[in-house]
Design an enzyme around this catalytic site. Structure first.
Site, PDB file in Angstrom:
ATOM      1  N   MET A   8      11.238   1.320 -12.958  1.00  0.00           N
ATOM      2  CA  MET A   8      10.989   2.178 -14.120  1.00  0.00           C
ATOM      3  C   MET A   8      11.619   1.549 -15.352  1.00  0.00           C
ATOM      4  O   MET A   8      12.849   1.549 -15.511  1.00  0.00           O
ATOM      5  CB  MET A   8      11.527   3.590 -13.881  1.00  0.00           C
ATOM      6  CG  MET A   8      10.891   4.280 -12.689  1.00  0.00           C
ATOM      7  SD  MET A   8      11.291   6.033 -12.604  1.00  0.00           S
ATOM      8  CE  MET A   8      10.341   6.638 -13.990  1.00  0.00           C
ATOM      9  N   GLU A   9      10.776   0.978 -16.187  1.00  0.00           N
ATOM     10  CA  GLU A   9      11.226   0.281 -17.385  1.00  0.00           C
ATOM     11  C   GLU A   9      12.037   1.223 -18.270  1.00  0.00           C
ATOM     12  O   GLU A   9      11.617   2.329 -18.588  1.00  0.00           O
ATOM     13  CB  GLU A   9      10.008  -0.236 -18.162  1.00  0.00           C
ATOM     14  CG  GLU A   9      10.336  -1.073 -19.381  1.00  0.00           C
ATOM     15  CD  GLU A   9      10.917  -2.433 -19.031  1.00  0.00           C
ATOM     16  OE1 GLU A   9      11.455  -3.081 -19.943  1.00  0.00           O
ATOM     17  OE2 GLU A   9      10.830  -2.838 -17.856  1.00  0.00           O
ATOM     18  N   CYS A  98       1.301  -0.344 -14.840  1.00  0.00           N
ATOM     19  CA  CYS A  98       1.975   0.068 -16.064  1.00  0.00           C
ATOM     20  C   CYS A  98       0.971   0.626 -17.072  1.00  0.00           C
ATOM     21  O   CYS A  98      -0.006  -0.040 -17.415  1.00  0.00           O
ATOM     22  CB  CYS A  98       2.728  -1.100 -16.690  1.00  0.00           C
ATOM     23  SG  CYS A  98       3.562  -0.663 -18.239  1.00  0.00           S
ATOM     24  N   LYS A 139       1.565  -2.986  -6.769  1.00  0.00           N
ATOM     25  CA  LYS A 139       1.603  -1.563  -7.128  1.00  0.00           C
ATOM     26  C   LYS A 139       0.443  -1.271  -8.059  1.00  0.00           C
ATOM     27  O   LYS A 139       0.195  -2.015  -9.004  1.00  0.00           O
ATOM     28  CB  LYS A 139       2.928  -1.218  -7.809  1.00  0.00           C
ATOM     29  CG  LYS A 139       3.086   0.292  -8.064  1.00  0.00           C
ATOM     30  CD  LYS A 139       4.521   0.649  -8.440  1.00  0.00           C
ATOM     31  CE  LYS A 139       4.673   2.179  -8.426  1.00  0.00           C
ATOM     32  NZ  LYS A 139       4.923   2.736  -9.736  1.00  0.00           N
ATOM     33  N   GLU A 201       5.205  12.110  -8.667  1.00  0.00           N
ATOM     34  CA  GLU A 201       5.536  13.543  -8.666  1.00  0.00           C
ATOM     35  C   GLU A 201       6.283  13.996  -7.419  1.00  0.00           C
ATOM     36  O   GLU A 201       6.104  15.127  -6.962  1.00  0.00           O
ATOM     37  CB  GLU A 201       4.279  14.404  -8.842  1.00  0.00           C
ATOM     38  CG  GLU A 201       3.724  14.441 -10.246  1.00  0.00           C
ATOM     39  CD  GLU A 201       4.722  14.907 -11.302  1.00  0.00           C
ATOM     40  OE1 GLU A 201       5.184  16.053 -11.247  1.00  0.00           O
ATOM     41  OE2 GLU A 201       5.034  14.095 -12.201  1.00  0.00           O
ATOM     42  N   GLY A 223      10.798   7.859  -7.838  1.00  0.00           N
ATOM     43  CA  GLY A 223      11.107   7.425  -9.195  1.00  0.00           C
ATOM     44  C   GLY A 223      11.998   8.427  -9.900  1.00  0.00           C
ATOM     45  O   GLY A 223      13.181   8.561  -9.582  1.00  0.00           O
TER      46      GLY A 223
END
Length: 348
Positions: A8-9, A98, A139, A201, A223
């Site tokens: 996660m950037e 992304c 991904k 989610e 995440g």
């Protein structure tokens, strides 16, 4: 069951990877993306994003970390993958998910989901450029503006040589808006023979159990949910064990008292490794997410959200174990300072 930490950037970087893997429950991490735009990157760029390369590609808690590359040119991706492989990553992951506009505008990330043939070329180029024993995974999202090509894209990844596919169950157009469409993942699972990991989610144990049931995936990628609740992976493991009739892992529930030492360590690492202008914001960012789960994090966030003085924040963090967050903290009046000392005796 494998539980993976998502890349996660700007959020789940090496600092949070260190803290979350100390709490436990994760089997593997994936770094934030390293963007490939045409040149051969120097080692310092890989190491800046993934300092775990200096530790055998593992966090200090011993959890392996896979390096993620983002780009659209097969030759450049292959050259950089081969260069990165010299540093001994656990594996290489390829980003086709992304949704950021600046990334998509230059043909990277989710934009490639419009061109399955190019995906196959990128994956194949990377697979051929690195040693055979080095895993290459990918991904993806369900698509760019729609889901019409999701099966083609997944097959392109497998055909190119990907050994595993993580599916974030939303399109680029969906962004991060709920819900995640886990019910689409079985179609991808049926279309490929490599393992498929479900993502998107998963905020609670109930979400995880339902995602496994709906998607048919044993393995999950966590995440924002595990950032908000660092004990989530351990809780999922316990629930799955109970569901299967086995003994639940012998681990106490992770509550706020158990997280206070990790907040202290987080702040210590932020002060040591990040630019001064980033430090206060990173602490507020984490507390902001954790307040979804912990009332104490809500109180902590409200106390710290307007603060910028790093010495004052360090004193506040160091005092956390001895303080009742229901009591107002008397912030000292002091001028802004450049650097902050580490909190006293952060727990390992």
């Amino acid at each position: 069951m494998k539980l993976l930490l998502a890349p996660m950037e700007g959020l789940l970087d090496f600092v949070l990877r260190d803290v979350l893997t100390r709490v436990g429950g994760a089997d593997r991490c994936v770094s934030e993306f390293i963007r490939i735009t045409g040149s051969l990157l120097p080692d310092k760029v890989y190491l800046r994003t993934m300092p775990e390369l200096r530790n055998g590609s593992r966090t200090l808690a011993g959890v392996p970390v896979r390096a993620q590359l983002l780009g659209s040119d097969p030759a450049s991706m292959a050259d950089n993958a081969a260069n990165l492989a010299r540093l001994g990553p656990e594996g290489i992951d390829l980003n086709f998910g992304c949704p950021a506009k600046v990334v998509n505008r230059h043909g990277g990330g989710a934009s490639l989901l419009q061109d399955p043939e190019q995906i196959a070329r990128v994956v194949a180029a990377v697979r051929q450029a690195v040693p055979a024993q080095l895993p290459v995974s990918a991904k993806m999202r369900l698509g760019f503006n729609d889901r019409l090509k999701m099966i083609e894209c997944a097959r392109a990844m497998e055909d190119g040589g990907a050994c595993e596919i993580v599916v974030h169950a939303r399109t680029k157009l969906d962004g991060y808006r709920p819900p995640a469409y886990w019910e689409e993942i079985p179609r991808i699972r049926e279309a490929v023979s490599v393992p498929v990991v479900a993502n998107g989610e998963i905020w609670t144990v109930q979400d995880a159990l339902r995602c496994r049931e709906v998607s048919g995936c044993d393995d999950l990628m966590l995440g924002r949910g595990i950032v908000a609740d660092p004990g989530l992976a351990l809780a999922i493991r316990a629930a799955v064990a109970r569901q299967g009739g086995g003994a639940a892992p012998q681990a106490a529930a992770i509550g706020w008292p158990q997280l206070v030492p990790q907040v202290q360590r987080f702040w210590q690492m932020v002060c040591e490794d990040l630019e001064p202008r980033q430090r206060a914001g990173r602490l507020k960012q984490w507390l902001n997410l954790m307040r979804r789960r912990f009332a104490e994090a809500e109180a902590a966030y409200q106390e710290v959200r307007t603060q910028t003085d790093q010495r004052a924040i360090s004193a506040w963090v160091a005092a956390l174990p001895q303080r009742d967050l229901a009591c107002e903290w008397a912030w000292p009046e002091s001028p802004a300072t450049a650097d902050c000392p580490a909190p006293a005796d952060p727990a390992a």
